[in-house]
Design a protein around this motif. Structure first.
Motif, short mmCIF file in Angstrom:
data_model
loop_
_atom_site.label_atom_id
_atom_site.label_comp_id
_atom_site.label_asym_id
_atom_site.label_seq_id
_atom_site.Cartn_x
_atom_site.Cartn_y
_atom_site.Cartn_z
N THR A 125 0.87 -1.17 0.00
CA THR A 125 0.00 0.00 0.00
C THR A 125 0.91 1.22 0.00
O THR A 125 1.53 1.54 1.01
CB THR A 125 -0.90 0.02 1.25
OG1 THR A 125 -1.54 -1.24 1.39
CG2 THR A 125 -1.94 1.11 1.18
N THR A 126 1.01 1.90 -1.12
CA THR A 126 1.91 3.04 -1.22
C THR A 126 1.22 4.30 -1.73
O THR A 126 1.76 5.39 -1.60
CB THR A 126 3.10 2.73 -2.16
OG1 THR A 126 2.60 2.34 -3.44
CG2 THR A 126 3.96 1.61 -1.59
N GLY A 127 0.02 4.16 -2.32
CA GLY A 127 -0.67 5.34 -2.83
C GLY A 127 0.17 6.06 -3.86
O GLY A 127 0.75 5.45 -4.76
N LYS A 139 2.77 6.34 5.90
CA LYS A 139 1.78 6.41 4.82
C LYS A 139 1.83 5.19 3.91
O LYS A 139 1.16 5.15 2.88
CB LYS A 139 2.02 7.68 3.99
CG LYS A 139 1.96 8.96 4.79
CD LYS A 139 2.33 10.17 3.94
CE LYS A 139 2.36 11.44 4.77
NZ LYS A 139 2.77 12.62 3.95
N VAL A 140 2.64 4.21 4.29
CA VAL A 140 2.79 3.00 3.46
C VAL A 140 2.59 1.76 4.33
O VAL A 140 2.62 1.84 5.56
CB VAL A 140 4.18 2.94 2.78
CG1 VAL A 140 4.36 4.11 1.84
CG2 VAL A 140 5.31 2.93 3.83
N ASP A 141 2.38 0.63 3.70
CA ASP A 141 2.19 -0.62 4.43
C ASP A 141 2.33 -1.78 3.44
O ASP A 141 2.43 -1.57 2.23
CB ASP A 141 0.80 -0.67 5.08
CG ASP A 141 0.77 -1.58 6.31
OD1 ASP A 141 1.15 -1.11 7.39
OD2 ASP A 141 0.39 -2.75 6.17
N GLY A 185 -5.83 -2.36 0.57
CA GLY A 185 -4.59 -2.07 1.28
C GLY A 185 -4.66 -2.54 2.72
O GLY A 185 -5.60 -3.22 3.13
N SER A 186 -3.66 -2.16 3.49
CA SER A 186 -3.56 -2.63 4.87
C SER A 186 -2.90 -1.60 5.76
O SER A 186 -2.22 -0.68 5.31
CB SER A 186 -2.76 -3.94 4.92
OG SER A 186 -1.43 -3.74 4.44
N LEU A 187 -3.12 -1.79 7.06
CA LEU A 187 -2.42 -1.05 8.12
C LEU A 187 -1.94 -2.08 9.14
O LEU A 187 -2.71 -2.94 9.57
CB LEU A 187 -3.37 -0.07 8.81
CG LEU A 187 -3.59 1.29 8.14
CD1 LEU A 187 -4.75 2.01 8.81
CD2 LEU A 187 -2.34 2.14 8.23
N GLN A 276 -5.86 6.29 11.08
CA GLN A 276 -5.21 6.47 9.79
C GLN A 276 -6.07 5.99 8.62
O GLN A 276 -5.66 6.13 7.47
CB GLN A 276 -3.87 5.72 9.76
CG GLN A 276 -2.74 6.41 10.50
CD GLN A 276 -1.41 5.80 10.12
OE1 GLN A 276 -1.07 4.70 10.54
NE2 GLN A 276 -0.66 6.51 9.31
N ARG A 279 -6.66 8.54 5.87
CA ARG A 279 -5.46 8.83 5.09
C ARG A 279 -5.24 7.79 4.00
O ARG A 279 -4.79 8.10 2.89
CB ARG A 279 -4.23 8.88 6.01
CG ARG A 279 -2.92 9.19 5.29
CD ARG A 279 -1.74 8.99 6.22
NE ARG A 279 -1.78 9.90 7.34
CZ ARG A 279 -1.32 11.14 7.30
NH1 ARG A 279 -0.81 11.62 6.17
NH2 ARG A 279 -1.37 11.91 8.37
N PHE A 280 -5.58 6.53 4.32
CA PHE A 280 -5.38 5.45 3.36
C PHE A 280 -6.59 5.24 2.44
O PHE A 280 -6.55 4.39 1.56
CB PHE A 280 -5.07 4.15 4.10
CG PHE A 280 -3.64 4.02 4.55
CD1 PHE A 280 -2.76 3.16 3.91
CD2 PHE A 280 -3.16 4.77 5.62
CE1 PHE A 280 -1.45 3.04 4.33
CE2 PHE A 280 -1.85 4.66 6.04
CZ PHE A 280 -0.99 3.79 5.40
#
Length: 343
Positions: A125-127, A139-141, A185-187, A276, A279-280
């Motif tokens: 997950t980088t957007g 901001k990444v995962d 995505g993920s956290l 968060q 944000r994601f």
């Protein structure tokens, strides 16, 4: 036809031998994972242990190695501290895209058995992050393994989407599934490993250690959970971690009360990750499903989600067999869509 599913995690590895009817005919488990590689700086032990586990699973199935057509694996085995680093796919990712991007290897230097091995890629997950600095680290995962369990969940259960799946293992991982059934995505947090480190490597271990015959597995007290939640907010996480020790020495409390307090404190801190979601791009109003082998841990997270006025989890999956089947069914679904299996 028989094939093998390798489930290699951070601290444990399982290998299943499965027939064409999706029946597990053999299984073996070892307390080894990629953490051994990270600690020792070498994959030698992981390779040796996986080989022995594989052969044990084949033997438990009353088969020979030649009877197994191939093996397929997901999880951190595909990371830089696994057998072979395979690049992540970028979220959002569908099950079909996972199936189309499996990687085949047959190399005894990588996996010390003469058998084709397919790797299922993880998801990052980088957007739109383009600058590689620590300010952007939050901001990444990424995930390796949970994407396969999500495939198993979606192919087994019928749930309204979007959906957030919370995996409680050596980490906590919040995985968002969008309306189209893609993994958005993920956290991830380090919750499980923090708990293990505290009870094994700190003075707190003495204060949460079992001292009588009381079975605390079903002990659940919302007042204690509320206390932990309050102090994490008011005194901070690190101060709260010391409180089981203070309650042991200075207050008349029981070991199982202090243990529940510690578990709840870690879970309460974990809830901050939900902040968060926006944000994601993950919806907070989606439904929740909790997956984890510790039933009380699952119940604590369910309770805290309710206190945050989020949707109460519609399902908790905590029995080992059902969790195993998520990995197995997900792997089979990906293998089927990738044309590795017929039918």
């Amino acid at each position: 036809m028989y094939f093998a599913i390798i489930d290699c995690g951070t601290t444990n590895s399982r290998i299943y031998i499965v027939n064409e009817k999706k029946e597990i005919v053999g299984k073996a488990t070892r307390g080894v994972g990629v953490k051994n590689v990270a600690v020792e700086g070498s994959s030698r032990i992981l390779k040796e242990e996986l080989k022995e586990t594989f052969l044990e699973a084949v033997q438990n199935a009353n088969l020979k190695l030649d009877d197994v057509s191939f093996a397929i694996s997901s999880g951190v085995i595909t990371s830089e501290i696994g057998l072979l680093e395979i690049p992540h796919l970028s979220a959002p990712v569908s099950i079909d895209e996972l199936a189309q991007n499996v990687k085949k290897i047959k190399d005894i230097r990588i996996f010390p058995l003469d058998i084709p091995l397919f790797f299922i890629r993880g998801i990052k997950t980088t957007g739109n992050i383009k600058t590689p600095n620590l300010m952007n680290a939050g901001k990444v995962d990424f995930m390796r393994g949970e994407e396969t369990q999500v495939a198993g969940f979606l192919s087994t259960y019928n749930y309204d989407l979007p959906l957030t799946v919370i995996f409680l293992t050596s980490h906590t991982k919040y995985v968002s599934i969008n309306k189209k059934g893609k993994i958005a995505g993920s956290l991830t947090t380090l919750s499980g490993q923090v708990y293990e480190a505290i009870i094994k490597r700190t003075v707190i271990s003495k204060s949460v250690r079992k001292t009588d015959d009381f079975d605390d597995s079903c002990f659940f007290d919302t007042e204690i959970i509320e206390c932990a939640r309050y102090w994490v907010k008011e005194g901070g996480f690190l101060r709260t971690l010391l409180m089981p020790r203070l309650a042991d020495v200075l207050l008349k409390t029981k070991w199982y009360e202090r243990k529940l307090f510690l578990e709840a404190a870690i879970a309460a801190e974990d809830m901050n990750a939900i902040g968060q979601f926006e944000r994601f791009g993950f919806p907070k109003d989606a439904g929740f499903v909790i997956i984890g082998e510790n039933d009380r841990r699952c119940r604590i997270y369910k309770y805290l989600l309710q206190k945050m006025k989020l949707k109460s989890p519609s399902k908790i999956i905590s029995d080992t067999k059902s969790i195993d089947m998520l990995t197995i069914n997900g792997t089979i679904e990906i293998a089927r869509r990738g044309k590795l299996l017929e039918g």
